[in-house]
Design a protein around this motif. Structure first.
Motif, PDB file in Angstrom:
ATOM      1  N   UNK A  14      -3.213 -41.468 -13.156  1.00  0.00           N
ATOM      2  CA  UNK A  14      -3.210 -40.193 -13.869  1.00  0.00           C
ATOM      3  C   UNK A  14      -2.346 -39.153 -13.160  1.00  0.00           C
ATOM      4  N   UNK A  15      -2.512 -39.063 -11.858  1.00  0.00           N
ATOM      5  CA  UNK A  15      -1.776 -38.047 -11.094  1.00  0.00           C
ATOM      6  C   UNK A  15      -0.277 -38.353 -11.085  1.00  0.00           C
ATOM      7  N   UNK A  16       0.074 -39.616 -10.872  1.00  0.00           N
ATOM      8  CA  UNK A  16       1.491 -39.973 -10.817  1.00  0.00           C
ATOM      9  C   UNK A  16       2.139 -39.882 -12.194  1.00  0.00           C
ATOM     10  N   UNK A  17       1.386 -40.208 -13.243  1.00  0.00           N
ATOM     11  CA  UNK A  17       1.911 -40.013 -14.595  1.00  0.00           C
ATOM     12  C   UNK A  17       2.159 -38.536 -14.862  1.00  0.00           C
ATOM     13  N   UNK A  18       1.277 -37.692 -14.368  1.00  0.00           N
ATOM     14  CA  UNK A  18       1.472 -36.247 -14.505  1.00  0.00           C
ATOM     15  C   UNK A  18       2.717 -35.794 -13.755  1.00  0.00           C
ATOM     16  N   UNK A  19       2.942 -36.341 -12.562  1.00  0.00           N
ATOM     17  CA  UNK A  19       4.110 -35.953 -11.776  1.00  0.00           C
ATOM     18  C   UNK A  19       5.411 -36.289 -12.497  1.00  0.00           C
TER      19      UNK A  19
ATOM     20  N   UNK B 228      -0.573 -33.563 -18.111  1.00  0.00           N
ATOM     21  CA  UNK B 228      -1.876 -33.935 -17.559  1.00  0.00           C
ATOM     22  C   UNK B 228      -2.736 -34.495 -18.689  1.00  0.00           C
ATOM     23  N   UNK B 229      -3.069 -35.786 -18.592  1.00  0.00           N
ATOM     24  CA  UNK B 229      -3.835 -36.446 -19.653  1.00  0.00           C
ATOM     25  C   UNK B 229      -5.331 -36.552 -19.338  1.00  0.00           C
ATOM     26  N   UNK B 230      -5.799 -35.824 -18.325  1.00  0.00           N
ATOM     27  CA  UNK B 230      -7.201 -35.968 -17.930  1.00  0.00           C
ATOM     28  C   UNK B 230      -8.158 -35.477 -19.012  1.00  0.00           C
ATOM     29  N   UNK B 231      -7.766 -34.462 -19.789  1.00  0.00           N
ATOM     30  CA  UNK B 231      -8.640 -33.991 -20.867  1.00  0.00           C
ATOM     31  C   UNK B 231      -8.852 -35.067 -21.924  1.00  0.00           C
ATOM     32  N   UNK B 232      -7.804 -35.849 -22.217  1.00  0.00           N
ATOM     33  CA  UNK B 232      -7.951 -36.922 -23.198  1.00  0.00           C
ATOM     34  C   UNK B 232      -8.935 -37.977 -22.714  1.00  0.00           C
ATOM     35  N   UNK B 233      -8.880 -38.277 -21.393  1.00  0.00           N
ATOM     36  CA  UNK B 233      -9.836 -39.235 -20.830  1.00  0.00           C
ATOM     37  C   UNK B 233     -11.256 -38.700 -20.982  1.00  0.00           C
ATOM     38  N   UNK B 234     -11.470 -37.450 -20.573  1.00  0.00           N
ATOM     39  CA  UNK B 234     -12.807 -36.872 -20.645  1.00  0.00           C
ATOM     40  C   UNK B 234     -13.325 -36.847 -22.079  1.00  0.00           C
ATOM     41  N   UNK B 235     -12.467 -36.481 -23.008  1.00  0.00           N
ATOM     42  CA  UNK B 235     -12.884 -36.403 -24.406  1.00  0.00           C
ATOM     43  C   UNK B 235     -13.326 -37.755 -24.934  1.00  0.00           C
ATOM     44  N   UNK B 236     -12.576 -38.814 -24.609  1.00  0.00           N
ATOM     45  CA  UNK B 236     -12.936 -40.157 -25.058  1.00  0.00           C
ATOM     46  C   UNK B 236     -14.239 -40.638 -24.420  1.00  0.00           C
ATOM     47  N   UNK B 237     -14.405 -40.386 -23.131  1.00  0.00           N
ATOM     48  CA  UNK B 237     -15.633 -40.807 -22.441  1.00  0.00           C
ATOM     49  C   UNK B 237     -16.838 -40.073 -23.009  1.00  0.00           C
ATOM     50  N   UNK B 238     -16.720 -38.774 -23.217  1.00  0.00           N
ATOM     51  CA  UNK B 238     -17.836 -37.995 -23.765  1.00  0.00           C
ATOM     52  C   UNK B 238     -18.212 -38.507 -25.141  1.00  0.00           C
TER      53      UNK B 238
END
Length: 329
Positions: free
Chosen positions: A304-309, A314-324
């Motif tokens: 996630x971090x290297x993809x952001x770089x 930053x795709x972390x919100x998409x991960x959180x949304x799917x998990x929730x």
């Protein structure tokens, strides 16, 4: 709602707890970062030392200490638990046993069963279609692996431990390589030498498992790390290996680079994601050199971090949304 993320240390966060703790907080969750090696029980109620992340905005940063109120946190007071690291060898059996017991009452993002039994190179043959994995042989018998190598005199191979990570002890074995015999002896525990040194084996059982895998030429064109959450591709980056090393692990000097992911690669990654979801695994990192998958990481997959770089996104919100959404259902 409270999420407990179990990490190796509270004093130096890696990318997943740093990015994802902030993402879950943006969706209204309380987030506790807890020490996986400090799990204990009070009359069979499991708890650990941790930090309740506090403050507005991004309170966790890659490479920094966890910011917030430190204390003791009980698993049954959390609504979701995410194992973000691997316990140390000396306590691993007890930690996994307690985590499994805790998982009978509280949902885990990645199941304990999946983490223990599928987070290794043995599982590739179970999860992947045959056409998407390299042929390999697994044994703790040096003679068997040496015999397999010699049966194919024009074949290049890769030899590695089935439960290693970060490129540890991964060897490229060329045809008629002068050190191949030594490398395979080393990876399988040097049992012949040890039996002599221990005067007939009085030092105990020394054999270790190793995998001999056919070298995949596609790897030379570059591997891609693909992050999959709940069966959906979320983020990816390429990895450019050090010119003096056959390994493309970032820990071994490779660099993340921007790449495209075509529909075939997305389809294969999501197929693997769906198969692993059947075993309670909802977040994975896949190493791919299409049409092959080299391995997948379930416990603490970087990406996630290297993809952001490399992408600026930053795709972390998409991960959180799917998990929730997954655990609401």
């Amino acid at each position: 709602m409270r999420l407990l993320m179990l990490v190796n240390t509270l004093d130096l966060l890696d990318e997943n707890p740093a990015l994802l703790s902030n993402a879950f907080r943006r969706f209204g969750y309380e987030v506790v970062l807890g020490e996986i090696n400090a799990i204990a029980a009070d009359d069979y109620r499991y708890f650990t030392r941790g930090v309740l992340i506090s403050g507005n905005g991004d309170a966790s940063h890659h490479g920094s200490a966890a910011l917030g109120d430190r204390g003791t946190f009980f698993f049954d007071e959390c609504q979701l638990i995410w194992v973000m690291s691997w316990p140390q060898d000396g306590v691993a059996r007890d930690v996994w046993q307690m985590l499994w017991l805790a998982s009978q009452h509280t949902p885990f993002v990645n199941s304990v069963e999946g983490l223990v039994f599928l987070n290794n190179k043995h599982a590739l043959g179970y999860v992947l279609p045959k056409e998407n994995r390299a042929s390999s042989y697994t044994s703790n018998d040096f003679a068997l692996l040496w015999g397999r190598y010699r049966q194919n005199p024009d074949q290049s191979w890769v030899a590695k431990p089935p439960n290693g990570g970060c490129g540890q002890n991964v060897f490229l074995l060329p045809p008629s390589g002068p050190n191949v015999r030594t490398i395979l002896q080393c990876l399988t525990g040097n049992t012949i030498a040890q039996s002599v040194l221990d005067y007939g084996g009085v030092g105990g059982f020394k054999a270790e498992y190793a995998i001999l895998q056919k070298f995949i030429p596609e790897v030379a064109q570059g591997e891609k790390r693909v992050i999959v959450a709940c069966g959906k591709v979320i983020a990816w980056h390429g990895r450019s290996a050090d010119p003096h090393d056959h390994r493309s692990n970032l820990t071994q000097g490779a660099k993340p680079i921007a790449v495209e992911l075509d529909s075939n690669e997305v389809g294969l990654a999501e197929l693997v994601g769906r198969r692993l979801m059947a075993h309670g695994i909802n977040f994975i990192g896949i190493d791919m050199a299409y049409p092959y998958i080299i391995e997948f990481n379930l416990a603490y997959p970087g990406g996630l971090y290297d993809a952001k770089l490399v992408s600026g996104s930053d795709r972390s919100d998409q991960v959180a949304e799917l998990i929730i959404a997954r655990f609401k259902s």
